[in-house]
Write a protein that holds these residues in place. Sequence first.
Motif, PDB file in Angstrom:
ATOM      1  N   SER A 428       4.400  -0.201   1.361  1.00 16.59           N
ATOM      2  CA  SER A 428       3.662  -0.707   2.585  1.00 16.59           C
ATOM      3  C   SER A 428       3.595  -2.200   2.676  1.00 16.59           C
ATOM      4  CB  SER A 428       2.218   0.047   2.753  1.00 16.59           C
ATOM      5  OG  SER A 428       1.642  -0.320   3.718  1.00 16.59           O
ATOM      6  N   TRP A 429       3.640  -2.758   3.807  1.00 16.18           N
ATOM      7  CA  TRP A 429       3.420  -4.372   3.864  1.00 16.18           C
ATOM      8  C   TRP A 429       2.873  -4.509   5.330  1.00 16.18           C
ATOM      9  CZ3 TRP A 429       5.909  -8.481   1.280  1.00 16.18           C
ATOM     10  CH2 TRP A 429       5.897  -9.564   1.755  1.00 16.18           C
ATOM     11  N   THR A 430       1.655  -5.412   4.935  1.00 10.52           N
ATOM     12  CA  THR A 430       1.103  -5.748   6.410  1.00 10.52           C
ATOM     13  C   THR A 430       1.051  -7.367   6.299  1.00 10.52           C
ATOM     14  OG1 THR A 430      -1.305  -5.652   5.506  1.00 10.52           O
ATOM     15  CG2 THR A 430      -0.519  -3.773   6.528  1.00 10.52           C
ATOM     16  N   PHE A 485      10.949  -1.912   4.556  1.00 10.07           N
ATOM     17  CA  PHE A 485       9.839  -1.577   3.762  1.00 10.07           C
ATOM     18  C   PHE A 485       9.482   0.020   4.799  1.00 10.07           C
ATOM     19  CE2 PHE A 485       8.627  -6.021   3.443  1.00 10.07           C
ATOM     20  CZ  PHE A 485       9.103  -6.259   2.311  1.00 10.07           C
ATOM     21  N   LEU A 488       5.207  -0.810   7.741  1.00 10.29           N
ATOM     22  CA  LEU A 488       5.217  -2.349   8.002  1.00 10.29           C
ATOM     23  C   LEU A 488       4.255  -2.369   9.260  1.00 10.29           C
ATOM     24  CD1 LEU A 488       6.223  -5.394   7.865  1.00 10.29           C
ATOM     25  CD2 LEU A 488       8.043  -4.374   9.244  1.00 10.29           C
TER      26      LEU A 488
END
Length: 715
Positions: A428-430, A485, A488
């Motif tokens: 997970s990416w923010t 990813f 995202l």
Amino acid sequence: MSPGRKLPGSLETNPALDQWLSINADGTITVRPGKVEIGQGILTALIQIVAEELDVDPARIRLVPAATTLSPNEGITSGSRSIQESGIALRFAAAEARELLLGRAAERLGVTLEQLTVKDGTVTARSGGSTTYWEVADASLLRRNASGEARPKSAADYALIGQSIDRIDLPAKVRGAPVYVHDLDLPGMAHARVVRPAGPGMTLGALDAAEVVAMPGVVEVVRDGAFLGVVAEREEQAIRAARRLARIANWEGGGKLPGTDPRYLLEMETEDEVVKEVGAPVTGDGLRTFNAETVAGDGFRTFKAEYSRPHTAHASLGPSCAVAQYSGGRYTLWTHSQGIFPLRADLASALGVDETTIEIAHMEGAGCYGHNAADDVACDAILFARAVPDRPIRVQWSREDEFGWEPYGSPMVVRTEAALTADGTIASWTLDLWSHGHSTRPGGKGGVNLLGAWHLEKPVKAARPGNPPLPAGGSHRNAVPLYDFPALRVTNHLVRTAPIRTSALRSLGAHANVLAIESFMDELSVAADVDPVEFRLRHLRDARGRAVIEKVAQMAGWKSKEQGDGERGRGIGFARYKNLGCYVAVIVEVAVAEEVQVKRAWCAVDVGQVISADGTINQIEGGIVQTVSWTLKERITYDRETVTSRNWDDYPILTFPEVPQVFVELIDRPELPPLGAGEGTQGPVAAAIGNAVYNAMKVRLRDMPFTRERLIAAM
């Protein structure tokens, strides 16, 4: 052309063929692009394209600098899009011109088109006989709109495209010939200087300028509201009078500037936009924490980081300059603006006149790579010319004017958050970014983006600041990682109210966004105990992206999990500019002592079809050097009332002895469309420097510039 089909490049908005090209009886070809030369070598590349399609020697081509009276309106020269817009238009225009020329030649020689060959404009029939372009062409030939049906050459037939030819602009510059607008010297010309307010938001009180009017050579003291300046016979007289005028002027108000830490953005009102979201939705506020439900399985770890960059100046080596004349109700302007047509529209609004009363011709000036003060000084020149009609008025800003009043690159804060699975994969990416708008050039909506116009007795309001829209984007340019990813989310927190004016600076938001993405990728690779090159490749399916990463690793002799020695280290950065432009991967080597020094940089670039190999490499080399300077040294400072960076002592830049060795290799893809190269390196280079410092010393720098003080603080 088929209904609904668009013409290529800028032909869509400028379809008249004879606006782009003329075939001349003297054996030359005139080319009139709407894009301008700002030191990037674009005019040479455009000549190369036309010469290729017409099968003529480049020496036959006469290129006319852009002017509102005769050039196609191609808007602004920006965004690394000159080849895609002007180059593609000229390619199709030249291809269509070639078809028309060959049609007339076939008719004259009494043969079919298939029997003809062309060499340097001479058309020869296999059955015998020949003619030339110059013999068959007349003014009527190109007096038509482009059809878009002519087929340019295929890559296999190229003779010039992809090669390096001599730059047309360099010989005069090397010889010191008077080619810049700063060199323009017209009969009867007077010189003017502006006296700006002491700080943003200040107004001008009562003024008794009698002693300045009486100074030697002074022609006129000009005041219109808070727009104040002096016109004199000679330049040094104007400078002397302006300094005296500045001491007399009484400025009131102002005093509302924030601190220079970019984190003031976090306290301001924002307009929030989720610009990209994929995978399972997650919950939380704007700085959301990772939601375990989006990860398959247990054992993940979460990470956070915050990066920033400050207000950054264009810092053009030559302060901005313009010359204007007002006679008989008409204005003539010579300027180094990057967008003469949008500038004309804003000037017309500021003056309250019809656009057709203003003629603008482009002349080269100091390179700026963004929206520096070129447009503002053009407005100043027009205002002085209106006050002193029938004389050319030359206005040049001082170094202090340029640093104090140019529109800066916006400060930015970028927060990242990610989760790693047990096997070292990003689950997970923010990314959340805070920034002012990156576009306040002339041509904005609802107002005029010219400094002088805001200070008039009847001021013209500024256009609403903002961003170019995605996919190119402004503050959110390159905020969406190119990696794959499963979850995202990228959010842009736009701060429209800016205490100090901001606008386009080379690469816009990509500089800070890619720094954050690629630095964070490095942090995650360390956490995953995976080599940073391998870690990127694990998360990247894009074949062209993988190719530049693999290429630069090969160029630099990268060794898996290589470690620095406490003083020297190497790091990598990667991005695709705007996520739709050129692919760039960079490895830099740093030496860290009292300060960070970049010693060497390797760069692999994929710009699709290469037009000019040397020109492309020049763009990449220049971008790397400029970004090293931005990342290590550059920062505008100010107090509560005014900008305090007013000279090179206050705003250090990279010196010649500090320039690193640079090695660039191109991955030429002649079968693919060409892409711009000028703004591809800024993000990857910044990140590669930060990653190299970590590799050398296990110290993570996240706030630009990476100064000695920040290095010590991080240790």
